[in-house]
Design an enzyme around this catalytic site. Structure first.
Site, PDB file in Angstrom:
ATOM      1  N   ASP A  74      -2.303   1.848  -4.694  1.00 58.92           N
ATOM      2  CA  ASP A  74      -3.596   2.050  -4.057  1.00 58.92           C
ATOM      3  C   ASP A  74      -4.599   1.012  -4.558  1.00 58.92           C
ATOM      4  O   ASP A  74      -4.378   0.346  -5.577  1.00 58.92           O
ATOM      5  CB  ASP A  74      -4.129   3.459  -4.351  1.00 58.92           C
ATOM      6  CG  ASP A  74      -3.280   4.542  -3.688  1.00 58.92           C
ATOM      7  OD1 ASP A  74      -2.753   4.270  -2.593  1.00 58.92           O
ATOM      8  OD2 ASP A  74      -3.151   5.627  -4.266  1.00 58.92           O
ATOM      9  N   HIS A  99       0.807  -1.213   0.000  1.00 59.25           N
ATOM     10  CA  HIS A  99       0.000   0.000   0.000  1.00 59.25           C
ATOM     11  C   HIS A  99       0.846   1.271   0.000  1.00 59.25           C
ATOM     12  O   HIS A  99       0.323   2.376  -0.233  1.00 59.25           O
ATOM     13  CB  HIS A  99      -0.953   0.005   1.211  1.00 59.25           C
ATOM     14  CG  HIS A  99      -2.311   0.537   0.890  1.00 59.25           C
ATOM     15  ND1 HIS A  99      -2.517   1.580   0.015  1.00 59.25           N
ATOM     16  CD2 HIS A  99      -3.549   0.171   1.321  1.00 59.25           C
ATOM     17  CE1 HIS A  99      -3.811   1.852  -0.073  1.00 59.25           C
ATOM     18  NE2 HIS A  99      -4.466   0.998   0.696  1.00 59.25           N
TER      19      HIS A  99
END
Length: 433
Positions: free
Chosen positions: A410, A406
């Protein structure tokens, strides 16, 4: 002078190597570049080549022995030389012969070293650049703060995780440097009160040391889950047309090209195509920067008896299906036979793990650091699918699960990548463009 054969360093984090077998024996003539022994690292077995032409002498280690990198394990006696078991000091330089090579003089001058204090190992006792570097290394060791512990970075990390005091560990590496294996031995020797007070345990079948490849996998995966905030996204893909394409091409390729095209090869081609459209997933994190790579090099997880290796298919976006299939077949064979080369494992930018052939429906893979993403593929199975008008049809389906870092990727980027990957596999003619 005899040329030393040293334990080489094949991998970035490698600390030592285990001698598997000598391909040449004491007294055999060898040519420069000829394989003389096999060495095993944490990941693969490699051949070590002779650094010079001559006679193999002074073999110091046998099969099964573990040696720190950089340590001499044998010597190559050059033509015309006579071997003595103990090295003899070089004769003093004759009058008029320069005391040191020009490179050694410049290095000594830059560091303020008195060449008279340096032992020369070159012809006629001449001081070489390597002699000055060795002298400087010894000086750094002597000037180190009293009580300082010398250990490789991996050993320091392992000591922190296991609660081992490095000051109590005896190092077996070059110059007494502490290796990971030394930390593991020290950890095993620490009394564990909790174990002594524990209730009786079931009968033990066997005790397997966490060493070699299994230890490398454990350290790498621990680092992955500890450092990277990982999330997963899944999608179901209709695989009927992809399977038909693989079947048609494989029959022709086996007959004409002598290679079998597999579903994994098609998955590699589809992933490469999708990564070209979504370069944010073909990336790694290095310090404070995200590096997006121009090359699409896809690693494929391959099971071997000792654990798992990930040979890489470089430039997968520029290869056709048959070319990918051939590269995959060659590397998977070398992996299972323990013959992978260093270049087979380097440069991966994305990883594919396919457990469908083992009957697994779906699973989540752990990131292969420092890569941004890894794709887990389950088996192709017949499932009921609800079509328009509530019509139920049976189709060949598979579940794809993407694990991503992450910090780099995204959720929307991951979802778009999977959507394009699904499109490529449900309409595989796209990949021929």
């Amino acid at each position: 002078m005899p040329v030393p054969v040293i334990m080489p360093k094949f991998e970035m984090a490698q600390e030592s190597g285990k001698v598997l077998r000598w391909l040449k024996q004491e007294g055999d003539a060898v040519a420069k570049g000829e394989a003389i022994l096999e060495v095993e690292t944490d990941k693969v077995a490699m051949e070590v080549e002779a650094p010079a032409s001559g006679t193999l002498v002074g073999i110091r280690v046998g099969p099964g022995e573990v040696v720190p990198i950089g340590q001499p394990i044998a010597f190559i006696l050059l033509p015309g030389e006579v071997w003595t078991a103990a090295p003899t000091p070089s004769p003093a330089p004759s009058p008029g012969t320069p005391r040191a090579t020009p490179l050694a003089e410049r290095l000594a001058q830059a560091h303020g070293v008195d060449l008279a204090a340096v032992l020369g190992t070159g012809p006629g006792g001449r001081v070489t650049k390597a002699d000055v570097e060795m002298y400087l290394a010894r000086q750094r060791m002597e000037d180190a703060p009293k009580g300082a512990v010398r250990a490789v970075p991996a050993a320091r990390r392992l000591a922190r995780e296991l609660g081992v005091d490095l000051r109590e560990v005896k190092g077996t590496g070059p110059g007494g440097r502490i290796q990971s294996a030394d930390v593991l031995r020290a950890a095993e020797a620490i009394p564990r009160a909790a174990e002594a007070e524990a209730l009786p345990r079931p009968a033990l079948r066997r005790r397997v040391p966490l060493t070699g490849m299994r230890r490398a996998i454990a350290e790498r995966m621990l680092r992955s889950v500890r450092e990277a905030p990982q999330f997963t996204v899944s999608v179901d893909v209709e695989m009927g047309r992809a399977l038909a394409m693989v079947e048609d091409l494989s029959a022709w390729a086996e007959r004409e090209e002598g290679v079998r095209v597999t579903l994994t090869a098609l998955l590699i081609r589809a992933c490469a195509w999708a990564l070209r459209r979504h370069p944010s997933l073909n990336a790694t994190l290095e310090g404070e920067e995200i590096l997006e790579w121009e090359e699409v090099n896809i690693g494929v997880a391959v099971a071997v008896p000792e654990g798992l290796v990930v040979p890489v298919v470089p430039g997968a976006d520029r290869k056709g299906l048959i070319e990918i299939a051939r590269a995959l077949e060659e590397k998977a064979t070398r992996a299972r036979e323990g013959r992978l080369r260093p270049e087979d494992l380097q440069g991966g930018t994305f990883t594919l793990s396919n457990l469908g052939m083992y009957g697994v429906d779906r699973f989540t893979a752990i990131l292969n650091p420092p890569q941004a993403a890894i794709l887990a593929v389950g088996r192709v199975a017949k499932r009921p699918v609800v079509e328009e008008g509530d019509r139920v049809e049976v189709r060949s389906m598979a579940t794809f699960t993407l694990t991503a870092d992450h910090r780099i990727v995204d959720g929307v980027q991951a979802a778009r990548f999977l959507d394009d990957l699904r499109m490529a596999l449900e309409r595989p003619g796209i990949l021929l463009g």
